[in-house]
Design an enzyme around this catalytic site. Structure first.
Site, PDB file in Angstrom:
ATOM      1  NE  ARG A  23      -1.534  -1.509   3.672  1.00  0.00           N
ATOM      2  CZ  ARG A  23      -1.758  -1.506   4.976  1.00  0.00           C
ATOM      3  NH1 ARG A  23      -2.952  -1.184   5.449  1.00  0.00           N
ATOM      4  NH2 ARG A  23      -0.804  -1.813   5.819  1.00  0.00           N
ATOM      5  CD  GLU A  28       3.965   6.372  17.212  1.00  0.00           C
ATOM      6  OE1 GLU A  28       2.875   5.814  17.410  1.00  0.00           O
ATOM      7  OE2 GLU A  28       4.981   6.185  17.912  1.00  0.00           O
ATOM      8  CD  GLN A  46       3.143  28.355  16.019  1.00  0.00           C
ATOM      9  OE1 GLN A  46       2.989  28.990  17.051  1.00  0.00           O
ATOM     10  NE2 GLN A  46       3.679  28.883  14.945  1.00  0.00           N
ATOM     11  CG  ASP A  47       2.373  20.475  14.280  1.00  0.00           C
ATOM     12  OD1 ASP A  47       3.284  20.485  15.110  1.00  0.00           O
ATOM     13  OD2 ASP A  47       1.661  19.483  14.074  1.00  0.00           O
ATOM     14  CG  ASN A  48       4.956  26.807  12.238  1.00  0.00           C
ATOM     15  OD1 ASN A  48       3.801  27.085  12.501  1.00  0.00           O
ATOM     16  ND2 ASN A  48       5.970  27.274  12.945  1.00  0.00           N
ATOM     17  NE  ARG A  58      10.782  28.626   3.177  1.00  0.00           N
ATOM     18  CZ  ARG A  58       9.719  29.383   2.871  1.00  0.00           C
ATOM     19  NH1 ARG A  58       9.337  30.333   3.680  1.00  0.00           N
ATOM     20  NH2 ARG A  58       9.055  29.158   1.757  1.00  0.00           N
ATOM     21  CG  HIS A  61      14.553  32.423  10.716  1.00  0.00           C
ATOM     22  ND1 HIS A  61      13.668  31.835   9.847  1.00  0.00           N
ATOM     23  CD2 HIS A  61      15.126  33.435  10.017  1.00  0.00           C
ATOM     24  CE1 HIS A  61      13.697  32.453   8.687  1.00  0.00           C
ATOM     25  NE2 HIS A  61      14.581  33.431   8.763  1.00  0.00           N
ATOM     26  CE  LYS A  71      12.300  27.073  14.784  1.00  0.00           C
ATOM     27  NZ  LYS A  71      12.928  27.839  13.688  1.00  0.00           N
ATOM     28  CG  HIS A 118      16.218  25.680  12.187  1.00  0.00           C
ATOM     29  ND1 HIS A 118      15.031  25.898  11.527  1.00  0.00           N
ATOM     30  CD2 HIS A 118      16.670  24.476  11.755  1.00  0.00           C
ATOM     31  CE1 HIS A 118      14.773  24.869  10.741  1.00  0.00           C
ATOM     32  NE2 HIS A 118      15.759  24.000  10.866  1.00  0.00           N
ATOM     33  CE1 TYR A 131       8.916  26.093  12.376  1.00  0.00           C
ATOM     34  CE2 TYR A 131       8.728  25.514  10.044  1.00  0.00           C
ATOM     35  CZ  TYR A 131       8.724  26.475  11.055  1.00  0.00           C
ATOM     36  OH  TYR A 131       8.534  27.799  10.744  1.00  0.00           O
ATOM     37  CE  LYS A 166      12.134  36.373   8.860  1.00  0.00           C
ATOM     38  NZ  LYS A 166      11.116  35.672   9.659  1.00  0.00           N
ATOM     39  CG  ASP A 167      15.848  34.819   5.903  1.00  0.00           C
ATOM     40  OD1 ASP A 167      15.603  35.101   7.100  1.00  0.00           O
ATOM     41  OD2 ASP A 167      15.300  33.874   5.314  1.00  0.00           O
TER      42      ASP A 167
END
Length: 182
Positions: A23, A28, A46-48, A58, A61, A71, A118, A131, A166-167
């Site tokens: 399949r 997990e 929080q999940d992003n 990116r 940060h 994270k 990160h 994350y 920003k970066d």
């Protein structure tokens, strides 16, 4: 699940057990009890998720205390070079970084505790990066260090071609005064 310690105390690479059959696959990606048993006791709140084209960078940060974020990162689709820089004053590895390639095919996860900057660069188009965060996002406490800082000497394995404003204006490492300490 296998935990792989890195050369920087606290940074962990996690290799989950993945079960394949006709399949597809199942694994997990997070179980609070199993992670707690392994010493990762963060309460993720929080999940992003981000979607990136090849060459998008990116980072680097972090959020300052009292809103500092741990994270747990992974790639759902595509491929990134993921980097964490130790910014804990008093650490024997202060200013050093660790990089790991995370892909949708290798299922690796990277645990980054508070006290690290990160960032990542997408090495393929259509990369989906996900994350968990150990604290809620707080705009007033966000900060960044330049991803291409010569004192950090990070080999991003590609030339970043899409960089946010920003970066581009992150602080240089030599001018950085870390709010973290051991």
């Amino acid at each position: 699940m296998e935990i792989i310690k890195t050369n920087i105390e606290g940074l962990l690479v996690i290799k989950p057990d993945v079960y394949f059959d006709e399949r597809g696959y199942f694994f997990e990606n997070f179980n609070e009890k199993r992670f707690n048993d392994l010493g990762i006791t963060d309460h993720f709140v929080q999940d992003n998720q981000s979607f990136s084209k090849k060459g998008v960078i990116r980072g680097l940060h972090f959020q300052c205390p009292p809103f500092a974020q741990s994270k747990l990162v992974r790639v759902i689709q595509g491929r990134v070079l993921d980097v964490a820089v130790d910014i804990r004053k008093g650490s024997s590895t202060y200013g050093q970084h660790f990089a790991v390639e995370l892909t949708g095919d290798n299922f690796l996860q990277f645990y980054i505790p508070t006290g690290f900057a990160h960032g990542f660069v997408a090495l393929e188009d259509d990369t989906i990066f996900a994350y968990k965060c150990g604290a809620f996002y707080n705009k007033a406490s966000e900060a960044s260090i330049r991803f291409n800082d010569p004192d950090l000497n990070i080999d991003w394995k590609t030339d970043p071609s899409i960089i946010s404003e920003k970066d581009l204006v992150g602080v240089s490492f030599k001018d950085f005064n870390s709010p973290f300490s051991l």
